[in-house]
Design a protein around this motif. Structure first.
Motif, short mmCIF file in Angstrom:
data_model
loop_
_atom_site.label_atom_id
_atom_site.label_comp_id
_atom_site.label_asym_id
_atom_site.label_seq_id
_atom_site.Cartn_x
_atom_site.Cartn_y
_atom_site.Cartn_z
N ARG A 1 0.83 -1.20 0.00
CA ARG A 1 0.00 0.00 0.00
C ARG A 1 0.86 1.25 0.00
NH1 ARG A 1 -5.34 -0.70 1.18
NH2 ARG A 1 -5.97 -2.85 1.34
N ASP A 2 0.25 2.36 -0.38
CA ASP A 2 0.97 3.62 -0.50
C ASP A 2 1.00 4.39 0.82
OD1 ASP A 2 -1.52 4.92 -0.29
OD2 ASP A 2 -1.55 5.57 -2.38
N TYR B 1 -0.89 6.58 1.92
CA TYR B 1 -2.23 6.76 2.49
C TYR B 1 -2.89 5.43 2.82
CZ TYR B 1 -1.88 11.63 0.94
OH TYR B 1 -1.49 12.93 0.74
N ASP B 2 -2.08 4.35 2.82
CA ASP B 2 -2.57 3.01 3.11
C ASP B 2 -3.61 2.53 2.09
OD1 ASP B 2 -2.41 0.62 4.56
OD2 ASP B 2 -4.14 1.16 5.80
N ARG B 3 -3.41 2.94 0.86
CA ARG B 3 -4.30 2.53 -0.23
C ARG B 3 -3.49 1.74 -1.25
NH1 ARG B 3 -9.08 5.43 -1.09
NH2 ARG B 3 -8.76 5.04 -3.30
N LEU B 4 -4.17 0.86 -1.97
CA LEU B 4 -3.51 0.16 -3.07
C LEU B 4 -3.28 1.13 -4.22
CD1 LEU B 4 -5.51 -3.19 -3.06
CD2 LEU B 4 -3.13 -2.83 -2.35
N PRO B 5 -2.18 1.00 -4.95
CA PRO B 5 -1.96 1.88 -6.10
C PRO B 5 -3.04 1.68 -7.16
CG PRO B 5 -0.05 0.47 -5.71
CD PRO B 5 -1.12 0.03 -4.77
N GLU B 6 -3.34 2.74 -7.88
CA GLU B 6 -4.25 2.65 -9.02
C GLU B 6 -3.43 2.26 -10.25
OE1 GLU B 6 -6.40 6.33 -9.51
OE2 GLU B 6 -6.97 6.36 -7.39
N PHE C 1 0.22 6.45 -7.26
CA PHE C 1 0.00 6.26 -5.83
C PHE C 1 0.56 7.45 -5.05
CE2 PHE C 1 3.99 4.50 -7.13
CZ PHE C 1 4.89 4.85 -6.14
#
Length: 168
Positions: A22-23, A25-30, A57
């Motif tokens: 994850r990036d 921001y704790d999100r998966l990359p687009e 990301f």
């Protein structure tokens, strides 16, 4: 001998994303598909070619959260690429615009005020050397002059350690 070194995103950080990490921001990359110019990979420091998949990301090129730890969008080849290693010359991504923001940071990762300047690409090495000659500057960031996106880092070249008993 050069006194500066251009540094790409560390391989460990790129590998974490390639392996499902994850990036900032704790999100998966687009995932996007490049349509040509304008997608600089921060690991190989080359443009991501038309038709290639890429990750976009949130990236924070600082070791910890603090008020000056800027976070922003960057790109990475979706498929693993080799990290930029010709660290003594201007990376290919820094030839895609007419200028960039060059800014100094202190040992504690804070912006050193008064150092940020929109700098023509042919003047980036000289300005980075000037900044890194100062005792209050530990490293330099190169960022997009249009969007402030992180491009790469510039460090002082460290002199090799001498072995015990070595003479100069």
């Amino acid at each position: 001998m050069n006194s500066i070194q251009f540094s790409a995103m560390p391989s460990a950080e790129a590998e974490a994303l390639w392996n499902g990490g994850r990036d900032a921001y704790d999100r998966l990359p687009e995932t996007l598909v490049s349509d040509g110019e304008g997608y600089p990979c921060r690991h190989c420091l080359r443009n991501i070619d038309n038709g290639e998949e890429l990750f976009v990301f949130a990236y924070r090129p600082f070791p910890e959260l603090q008020p000056y730890a800027e976070t922003g969008p960057i790109f990475l080849h979706k498929q693993p690429c080799q990290r930029y290693s010709a660290d003594e010359i201007l990376p290919p991504v820094l030839t895609t615009s007419r200028d960039f923001i060059v800014r100094g940071y202190s040992e504690n990762d804070r912006i050193v005020y008064g150092t940020g300047a929109v700098t023509a690409i042919n003047k980036i090495p000289a300005y980075a050397e000037e900044l890194l000659a100062r005792s209050d500057i530990a490293y330099v960031h190169v960022r997009s002059a249009r969007n402030n996106c992180y491009q790469c880092r510039i460090d002082k070249v460290k002199a090799p350690a001498l072995a015990d008993g070595a003479f100069i």
